[in-house]
Design a protein around this motif. Structure first.
Motif, PDB file in Angstrom:
ATOM      1  N   LEU A 231       0.831  -1.199   0.000  1.00 29.81           N
ATOM      2  CA  LEU A 231       0.000   0.000   0.000  1.00 29.81           C
ATOM      3  C   LEU A 231       0.870   1.254   0.000  1.00 29.81           C
ATOM      4  CD1 LEU A 231      -2.792   1.292   0.088  1.00 29.81           C
ATOM      5  CD2 LEU A 231      -2.730   1.066   2.573  1.00 29.81           C
ATOM      6  N   ALA A 232       1.944   1.250   0.778  1.00 30.44           N
ATOM      7  CA  ALA A 232       2.849   2.408   0.827  1.00 30.44           C
ATOM      8  C   ALA A 232       3.501   2.662  -0.537  1.00 30.44           C
ATOM      9  CB  ALA A 232       3.914   2.190   1.894  1.00 30.44           C
ATOM     10  N   LYS A 233       3.913   1.577  -1.223  1.00 33.95           N
ATOM     11  CA  LYS A 233       4.516   1.721  -2.557  1.00 33.95           C
ATOM     12  C   LYS A 233       3.513   2.317  -3.540  1.00 33.95           C
ATOM     13  CE  LYS A 233       7.930  -2.005  -2.578  1.00 33.95           C
ATOM     14  NZ  LYS A 233       8.321  -3.260  -3.218  1.00 33.95           N
ATOM     15  N   PHE A 234       2.282   1.833  -3.499  1.00 35.77           N
ATOM     16  CA  PHE A 234       1.261   2.329  -4.416  1.00 35.77           C
ATOM     17  C   PHE A 234       0.884   3.780  -4.106  1.00 35.77           C
ATOM     18  CE2 PHE A 234       1.095  -1.777  -6.109  1.00 35.77           C
ATOM     19  CZ  PHE A 234       0.284  -1.780  -7.235  1.00 35.77           C
ATOM     20  N   LYS A 235       0.864   4.134  -2.831  1.00 32.29           N
ATOM     21  CA  LYS A 235       0.584   5.529  -2.473  1.00 32.29           C
ATOM     22  C   LYS A 235       1.683   6.445  -3.004  1.00 32.29           C
ATOM     23  CE  LYS A 235      -2.426   5.068   1.523  1.00 32.29           C
ATOM     24  NZ  LYS A 235      -2.596   5.303   2.963  1.00 32.29           N
ATOM     25  N   LYS A 236       2.915   5.957  -2.973  1.00 34.55           N
ATOM     26  CA  LYS A 236       4.034   6.739  -3.508  1.00 34.55           C
ATOM     27  C   LYS A 236       3.891   6.913  -5.023  1.00 34.55           C
ATOM     28  CE  LYS A 236       9.061   6.945  -3.240  1.00 34.55           C
ATOM     29  NZ  LYS A 236      10.278   6.293  -2.769  1.00 34.55           N
ATOM     30  N   GLU A 237       3.505   5.844  -5.710  1.00 26.36           N
ATOM     31  CA  GLU A 237       3.292   5.945  -7.154  1.00 26.36           C
ATOM     32  C   GLU A 237       2.109   6.860  -7.465  1.00 26.36           C
ATOM     33  OE1 GLU A 237       2.711   3.234 -11.175  1.00 26.36           O
ATOM     34  OE2 GLU A 237       3.148   2.249  -9.275  1.00 26.36           O
ATOM     35  N   ASN A 238       1.065   6.774  -6.667  1.00 26.48           N
ATOM     36  CA  ASN A 238      -0.087   7.657  -6.855  1.00 26.48           C
ATOM     37  C   ASN A 238       0.319   9.118  -6.664  1.00 26.48           C
ATOM     38  OD1 ASN A 238      -2.958   7.960  -7.357  1.00 26.48           O
ATOM     39  ND2 ASN A 238      -3.090   8.585  -5.222  1.00 26.48           N
ATOM     40  N   ALA A 239       1.190   9.385  -5.681  1.00 24.62           N
ATOM     41  CA  ALA A 239       1.695  10.740  -5.460  1.00 24.62           C
ATOM     42  C   ALA A 239       2.514  11.212  -6.664  1.00 24.62           C
ATOM     43  CB  ALA A 239       2.531  10.796  -4.182  1.00 24.62           C
ATOM     44  N   ALA A 240       3.236  10.280  -7.302  1.00 24.80           N
ATOM     45  CA  ALA A 240       3.987  10.636  -8.521  1.00 24.80           C
ATOM     46  C   ALA A 240       3.021  11.068  -9.625  1.00 24.80           C
ATOM     47  CB  ALA A 240       4.843   9.450  -8.980  1.00 24.80           C
ATOM     48  N   TYR A 241       1.879  10.364  -9.745  1.00 24.07           N
ATOM     49  CA  TYR A 241       0.882  10.782 -10.745  1.00 24.07           C
ATOM     50  C   TYR A 241       0.283  12.137 -10.391  1.00 24.07           C
ATOM     51  CZ  TYR A 241       0.970   6.648 -13.658  1.00 24.07           C
ATOM     52  OH  TYR A 241       1.363   5.679 -14.538  1.00 24.07           O
TER      53      TYR A 241
ATOM     54  N   ARG B  65      -3.499   8.524 -15.159  1.00 25.10           N
ATOM     55  CA  ARG B  65      -4.140   7.793 -14.073  1.00 25.10           C
ATOM     56  C   ARG B  65      -5.650   8.027 -14.174  1.00 25.10           C
ATOM     57  NH1 ARG B  65      -2.787  10.261  -8.561  1.00 25.10           N
ATOM     58  NH2 ARG B  65      -3.673  11.978  -9.695  1.00 25.10           N
ATOM     59  N   ILE B  66      -6.406   6.939 -14.104  1.00 22.34           N
ATOM     60  CA  ILE B  66      -7.862   7.044 -14.081  1.00 22.34           C
ATOM     61  C   ILE B  66      -8.333   7.114 -12.637  1.00 22.34           C
ATOM     62  CG2 ILE B  66     -10.029   5.869 -14.623  1.00 22.34           C
ATOM     63  CD1 ILE B  66      -8.603   4.713 -17.112  1.00 22.34           C
ATOM     64  N   GLN B  67      -7.855   6.167 -11.814  1.00 17.85           N
ATOM     65  CA  GLN B  67      -8.246   6.179 -10.408  1.00 17.85           C
ATOM     66  C   GLN B  67      -7.278   5.357  -9.574  1.00 17.85           C
ATOM     67  OE1 GLN B  67     -11.947   4.202  -9.462  1.00 17.85           O
ATOM     68  NE2 GLN B  67     -11.715   2.765 -11.138  1.00 17.85           N
ATOM     69  N   PHE B  68      -7.257   5.681  -8.284  1.00 19.95           N
ATOM     70  CA  PHE B  68      -6.500   4.924  -7.294  1.00 19.95           C
ATOM     71  C   PHE B  68      -7.468   4.611  -6.163  1.00 19.95           C
ATOM     72  CE2 PHE B  68      -4.164   5.027  -3.223  1.00 19.95           C
ATOM     73  CZ  PHE B  68      -3.313   3.957  -3.428  1.00 19.95           C
ATOM     74  N   PHE B  69      -7.530   3.344  -5.753  1.00 20.55           N
ATOM     75  CA  PHE B  69      -8.406   2.975  -4.648  1.00 20.55           C
ATOM     76  C   PHE B  69      -7.835   1.764  -3.935  1.00 20.55           C
ATOM     77  CE2 PHE B  69      -9.896   0.794  -8.408  1.00 20.55           C
ATOM     78  CZ  PHE B  69     -10.242  -0.470  -7.985  1.00 20.55           C
ATOM     79  N   THR B  70      -8.361   1.502  -2.730  1.00 25.20           N
ATOM     80  CA  THR B  70      -7.920   0.346  -1.965  1.00 25.20           C
ATOM     81  C   THR B  70      -9.138  -0.448  -1.499  1.00 25.20           C
ATOM     82  OG1 THR B  70      -7.942   1.548   0.123  1.00 25.20           O
ATOM     83  CG2 THR B  70      -5.868   1.529  -1.090  1.00 25.20           C
ATOM     84  N   ILE B  71      -8.929  -1.744  -1.348  1.00 29.85           N
ATOM     85  CA  ILE B  71      -9.919  -2.638  -0.743  1.00 29.85           C
ATOM     86  C   ILE B  71      -9.152  -3.502   0.249  1.00 29.85           C
ATOM     87  CG2 ILE B  71     -11.545  -4.522  -1.143  1.00 29.85           C
ATOM     88  CD1 ILE B  71     -11.938  -3.393  -3.990  1.00 29.85           C
ATOM     89  N   ASP B  72      -9.523  -3.409   1.526  1.00 35.35           N
ATOM     90  CA  ASP B  72      -8.823  -4.174   2.582  1.00 35.35           C
ATOM     91  C   ASP B  72      -7.305  -4.001   2.505  1.00 35.35           C
ATOM     92  OD1 ASP B  72     -11.224  -5.126   3.493  1.00 35.35           O
ATOM     93  OD2 ASP B  72     -11.065  -7.052   2.493  1.00 35.35           O
TER      94      ASP B  72
ATOM     95  N   PRO C  18      -3.993  -2.189  -2.728  1.00 37.10           N
ATOM     96  CA  PRO C  18      -4.064  -1.028  -3.616  1.00 37.10           C
ATOM     97  C   PRO C  18      -4.356  -1.405  -5.070  1.00 37.10           C
ATOM     98  CG  PRO C  18      -1.793  -1.575  -3.175  1.00 37.10           C
ATOM     99  CD  PRO C  18      -2.623  -2.549  -2.391  1.00 37.10           C
ATOM    100  N   PHE C  19      -5.113  -0.550  -5.727  1.00 36.25           N
ATOM    101  CA  PHE C  19      -5.439  -0.685  -7.143  1.00 36.25           C
ATOM    102  C   PHE C  19      -5.128   0.646  -7.820  1.00 36.25           C
ATOM    103  CE2 PHE C  19      -7.999  -3.762  -4.990  1.00 36.25           C
ATOM    104  CZ  PHE C  19      -8.156  -4.820  -5.870  1.00 36.25           C
TER     105      PHE C  19
END
Length: 185
Positions: A80-90, A105-112, A115-116
């Motif tokens: 999740l931390a890695k994906f949040k970092k990539e999302n911040a890059a977007y 980027r279309i969307q970033f979301f999490t389930i349990d 990360p997606f």
């Protein structure tokens, strides 16, 4: 009982919700990437695995309106931390004005905690390694592809202060904007 204790009893019975239902289990198993079938069930859309790496898996997401790429991490805080970092890059890429050679980027979301990250639409022949296997490319075509890749990397480095740490043909997506006119990304 005094009125104060009745008031406390009322407060305890009416203000604090009591859940008598057993806790629902998480949708995904902890520290494991979800399976394709689990993801299809969650996002209600068919998927086709495109690739996998240390971060998780990448799928084609196809529905009637569009095709996109969806990256899925494992169900762990580290992923999740890695994906949040990539999302911040977007976020930074969008703030700097985008680059025509970098997918959106279309969307970033999490389930349990899983990360997606969904990225802009591409055709199935859009992975660079697959593109070269299916298409003959003239030296001019190869030069144009490399030029656009370098422009994208320059934008990431100079404008956004970002460095892409995993450049390889399987991580480069390519598409044609107009039929007959190649557009590389």
């Amino acid at each position: 009982m005094t009125s104060l204790s009745l008031r406390n009893l009322y407060y305890l019975t009416h203000r604090i919700p009591i859940n008598l239902e057993p806790p629902t289990p998480p949708l995904l198993e902890k520290n494991l990437p979800p399976t394709r079938l689990q993801i299809e069930k969650l996002i209600k859309c068919p998927l086709k695995e495109l690739g996998r790496g240390s971060f998780g898996k990448v799928y084609w997401k196809k529905n009637q309106k569009k095709t996109s790429v969806i990256k899925v991490g494992s169900n762990s805080p580290k992923s999740l931390a890695k994906f949040k970092k990539e999302n911040a890059a977007y976020d930074e890429i969008e703030y700097q004005g985008n680059c025509q050679y970098i997918n959106r980027r279309i969307q970033f979301f999490t389930i349990d905690l899983c990360p997606f990250l969904e990225l802009s639409s591409f055709s199935e022949s859009s992975i660079l390694s697959a593109f070269f296997q299916k298409n003959f490319c003239s030296p001019f075509d190869v030069q144009q592809i490399l030029k656009h890749i370098l422009q994208a990397l320059e934008f990431l480095h100079e404008k956004c202060g970002l460095v892409h740490g995993d450049i390889k043909p399987d991580n480069i997506l390519i598409y044609r904007k107009n039929l007959g006119t190649p557009k590389y990304d």
